[in-house]
Write a protein that holds these residues in place. Structure first.
Motif, PDB file in Angstrom:
ATOM      1  N   THR A 174      -6.480  -3.328 -11.960  1.00  0.00           N
ATOM      2  CA  THR A 174      -7.272  -2.760 -13.044  1.00  0.00           C
ATOM      3  C   THR A 174      -7.513  -1.282 -12.780  1.00  0.00           C
ATOM      4  O   THR A 174      -7.542  -0.840 -11.627  1.00  0.00           O
ATOM      5  CB  THR A 174      -8.625  -3.483 -13.147  1.00  0.00           C
ATOM      6  N   PRO A 175      -7.656  -0.482 -13.825  1.00  0.00           N
ATOM      7  CA  PRO A 175      -7.900   0.953 -13.631  1.00  0.00           C
ATOM      8  C   PRO A 175      -9.198   1.191 -12.862  1.00  0.00           C
ATOM      9  O   PRO A 175     -10.147   0.397 -12.915  1.00  0.00           O
ATOM     10  CB  PRO A 175      -7.979   1.487 -15.069  1.00  0.00           C
ATOM     11  N   ARG A 176      -9.234   2.320 -12.136  1.00  0.00           N
ATOM     12  CA  ARG A 176     -10.418   2.673 -11.371  1.00  0.00           C
ATOM     13  C   ARG A 176     -11.539   3.079 -12.306  1.00  0.00           C
ATOM     14  O   ARG A 176     -11.326   3.608 -13.397  1.00  0.00           O
ATOM     15  CB  ARG A 176     -10.096   3.820 -10.408  1.00  0.00           C
ATOM     16  N   GLU A 177     -12.755   2.843 -11.846  1.00  0.00           N
ATOM     17  CA  GLU A 177     -13.921   3.217 -12.626  1.00  0.00           C
ATOM     18  C   GLU A 177     -14.112   4.727 -12.605  1.00  0.00           C
ATOM     19  O   GLU A 177     -13.591   5.427 -11.741  1.00  0.00           O
ATOM     20  CB  GLU A 177     -15.168   2.520 -12.069  1.00  0.00           C
TER      21      GLU A 177
ATOM     22  N   GLY B  42      -8.548   2.239  -1.519  1.00  0.00           N
ATOM     23  CA  GLY B  42      -8.716   1.262  -2.590  1.00  0.00           C
ATOM     24  C   GLY B  42      -8.945  -0.154  -2.100  1.00  0.00           C
ATOM     25  O   GLY B  42      -9.651  -0.933  -2.748  1.00  0.00           O
ATOM     26  N   SER B  43      -8.358  -0.515  -0.966  1.00  0.00           N
ATOM     27  CA  SER B  43      -8.491  -1.884  -0.449  1.00  0.00           C
ATOM     28  C   SER B  43      -9.448  -1.993   0.728  1.00  0.00           C
ATOM     29  O   SER B  43      -9.642  -3.088   1.253  1.00  0.00           O
ATOM     30  CB  SER B  43      -7.112  -2.388  -0.010  1.00  0.00           C
ATOM     31  N   HIS B  44     -10.027  -0.871   1.172  1.00  0.00           N
ATOM     32  CA  HIS B  44     -10.935  -0.847   2.340  1.00  0.00           C
ATOM     33  C   HIS B  44     -10.242  -1.398   3.587  1.00  0.00           C
ATOM     34  O   HIS B  44     -10.842  -2.113   4.388  1.00  0.00           O
ATOM     35  CB  HIS B  44     -12.220  -1.632   2.047  1.00  0.00           C
ATOM     36  N   THR B  45      -8.974  -1.070   3.727  1.00  0.00           N
ATOM     37  CA  THR B  45      -8.186  -1.519   4.878  1.00  0.00           C
ATOM     38  C   THR B  45      -7.895  -0.332   5.787  1.00  0.00           C
ATOM     39  O   THR B  45      -7.325   0.666   5.319  1.00  0.00           O
ATOM     40  CB  THR B  45      -6.862  -2.148   4.421  1.00  0.00           C
ATOM     41  N   PRO B  46      -8.251  -0.379   7.055  1.00  0.00           N
ATOM     42  CA  PRO B  46      -7.909   0.731   7.953  1.00  0.00           C
ATOM     43  C   PRO B  46      -6.401   0.806   8.174  1.00  0.00           C
ATOM     44  O   PRO B  46      -5.735  -0.220   8.345  1.00  0.00           O
ATOM     45  CB  PRO B  46      -8.661   0.389   9.246  1.00  0.00           C
ATOM     46  N   VAL B  47      -5.877   2.024   8.174  1.00  0.00           N
ATOM     47  CA  VAL B  47      -4.445   2.270   8.342  1.00  0.00           C
ATOM     48  C   VAL B  47      -4.254   3.209   9.523  1.00  0.00           C
ATOM     49  O   VAL B  47      -4.858   4.289   9.569  1.00  0.00           O
ATOM     50  CB  VAL B  47      -3.821   2.869   7.071  1.00  0.00           C
ATOM     51  N   PHE B  48      -3.416   2.804  10.469  1.00  0.00           N
ATOM     52  CA  PHE B  48      -3.068   3.625  11.628  1.00  0.00           C
ATOM     53  C   PHE B  48      -1.660   4.169  11.432  1.00  0.00           C
ATOM     54  O   PHE B  48      -0.727   3.407  11.161  1.00  0.00           O
ATOM     55  CB  PHE B  48      -3.128   2.804  12.920  1.00  0.00           C
TER      56      PHE B  48
END
Length: 485
Positions: free
Chosen positions: A61-64, A214-220
């Motif tokens: 869905t589009p962002r608020e 957007g997914s609140h996932t940490p990325v290394f």
């Protein structure tokens, strides 16, 4: 029929990302030389210029729109431990959900091993981890993981270099963390240029940042480094991520140091210490013991200082060697210490203490591959040089602390009590420190030696002269290095 206008070629600076319409040897924005890299062609005037669109998962869905900051819900945004205490310390207490972290280091220093151990530690704690590799095959990674211990079932492996495939797999799996090794191997099909180019690195990192937020996932992200030790690619890459970590150390030594050059969620002064073994990187619980010599023999030119790295006092051994110069200009060689600061200390020793060092080579090294930036270690370096020059070792089990001013006086050091307690814990007997901080040393199980100047430290902390072979005694006297009576 009019000939269609061709695209205009642009050039980017790999150090700062500055864009220019023609090739340049000297970047006008950052001043670096030979950093121009060709980028994708820009469309001619009047022609549409399609750019890479923001990546969103299929069916999202589009962002608020804008919302009041006070209404933002932070429930569930607390840090969570990764299973490796040294990494948690450097990050400021743990991993922040949705953060993007860039890990750099020299080739072969252990970046991939460290992140694979991080992925396995997160998997053992029950978290699902997606490990993306663009440089190794599945069999190679499995062989390396077998040396590190039992592989958890929640660790998922994807060998892929197409960014769209990586993001679609991450959106379908929904992992708790994503590790990409390395960002220079990813590419987008809708962009010109191969993997590792300025545009590809920047846009791939931007898409991964959108996914993380957007997914609140940490990325290394693993980043290659240049010959100067900086992360390769545009400097904007370091500005986009939340933390930039560097794994440092001599390649042929056992110890590795993890530092934060940038950290939006914590201090950049903390460091993590690891030891490279056949079974991977092992956390060093007490780095002070690791960086001190086992024998601790009474030899000239050796001093022990306490460097404050974030909240952790670290005891480090400094070694100095002073010898007669056989060149017109004496050498000043340092390893782990600022050479400009060394020049200041040599001037203070000659002017305030009376040591004639103008015709001598001076070599200073910090053991363990560390770098001393703490001004509180100045006195230790100065006494190590004076000790080597006069062949007078420091008193046994003595800690030296103090910032040296141009007048030869000793200035305050931060958190003196914590440094002294660490020295007492390791069995030191006495400590020399600035006299103005005598009250801070009360209650510590060490013999206090308050000092006002470098000359006082030279007189009170150096022991008796030891015999050393001197092949050219007359030349040594002429140079001002005659033995003391």
């Amino acid at each position: 029929m009019a000939k269609a206008k061709t695209d205009k070629t642009t050039f980017y600076c790999t150090a700062c990302g500055n864009e220019q319409p023609r090739w340049f040897g000297h970047c006008p924005a950052c001043g670096e030389w030979n950093t121009a890299a060709e980028g994708p062609g820009a469309k001619a005037a009047g022609a549409p210029r399609p750019g890479p669109k923001r990546w969103v998962p299929a069916g999202a869905t589009p962002r608020e729109g804008p919302r009041p900051l006070a209404h933002v819900d932070v429930t569930g945004a607390e840090r969570w431990a990764c299973g490796l205490r040294e990494i948690d310390r450097v990050l400021g207490g743990g991993i922040v959900p949705g953060s993007v972290l860039l890990v750099g280091g020299d080739p072969g220093i252990g970046k991939s091993t460290l992140l694979l151990q991080l992925a396995m530690a997160l998997g053992r704690s029950g978290r699902r981890v997606l490990y993306v590799s663009g440089e190794e095959s599945e069999h190679q990674i499995r062989l390396r993981a077998s040396r590190l211990g039992e592989v958890p079932e929640t660790l998922l492996l994807l060998c892929e270099t197409d960014l769209e495939a990586v993001l679609e797999a991450a959106a379908a799996i929904g992992p708790d963390a994503v590790i990409v090794d390395s960002i220079q191997t990813l590419s987008r099909a809708d962009l010109e240029g191969g993997p590792g180019t300025v545009t590809q690195v920047r846009e791939c990192a931007l898409a991964l940042m959108h996914y993380a937020k957007g997914s609140h996932t940490p990325v290394f992200l693993v980043g290659h480094v240049t010959k100067d030790g900086a992360v390769a690619g545009p400097r904007v890459l370091e500005h986009m991520v939340d933390a930039v970590l560097y794994l440092e150390g001599e390649r042929y030594q056992h110890y590795r140091v993890l530092r934060a050059a940038k950290n939006r969620f914590g201090s950049t002064n903390e460091l993590g210490v690891f030891e490279m073994l056949d079974s991977g990187l092992r956390e060093v619980a007490n780095p002070s013991e690791a960086f001190l010599s086992e024998g601790r023999r009474l030899e000239p030119g050796v001093a022990v200082v306490a460097s404050l790295e974030g909240t952790r006092p670290l005891l480090v051994e400094v070694q100095a060697l002073v010898s007669t110069s056989f060149y017109g200009t004496p050498q000043r060689v340092t390893s782990g210490f600022d050479p400009r600061r060394l020049a200041v200390l040599l001037a203070v020793l000659e002017r305030r203490v009376g040591l004639k060092l103008g015709r001598h080579d001076v070599f200073v090294t910090v053991t363990g591959g560390l770098r001393l930036d703490d001004p509180g270690t100045d006195l230790g370096v100065a006494l190590a040089i004076a000790s080597s020059f006069r062949s007078r070792p420091l008193l046994e089990r003595t800690l030296v602390l103090g910032e040296v001013s141009l007048s030869g006086e000793l200035r305050r050091v931060a958190r003196l009590d914590a440094r002294l307690r660490e020295a007492a814990h390791l069995g030191f007997r006495r400590a020399g420190f600035p006299r103005v901080q005598a009250a801070d040393a009360e209650g510590v199980a060490l013999e206090p030696v308050p000092l006002g100047t470098v000359r006082e430290a030279f007189e009170q902390l150096l022991g008796e002269r030891v015999a050393t072979p001197r092949p050219d005694e007359p030349a040594a006297r002429a140079a001002g290095g005659e033995p003391e009576p």
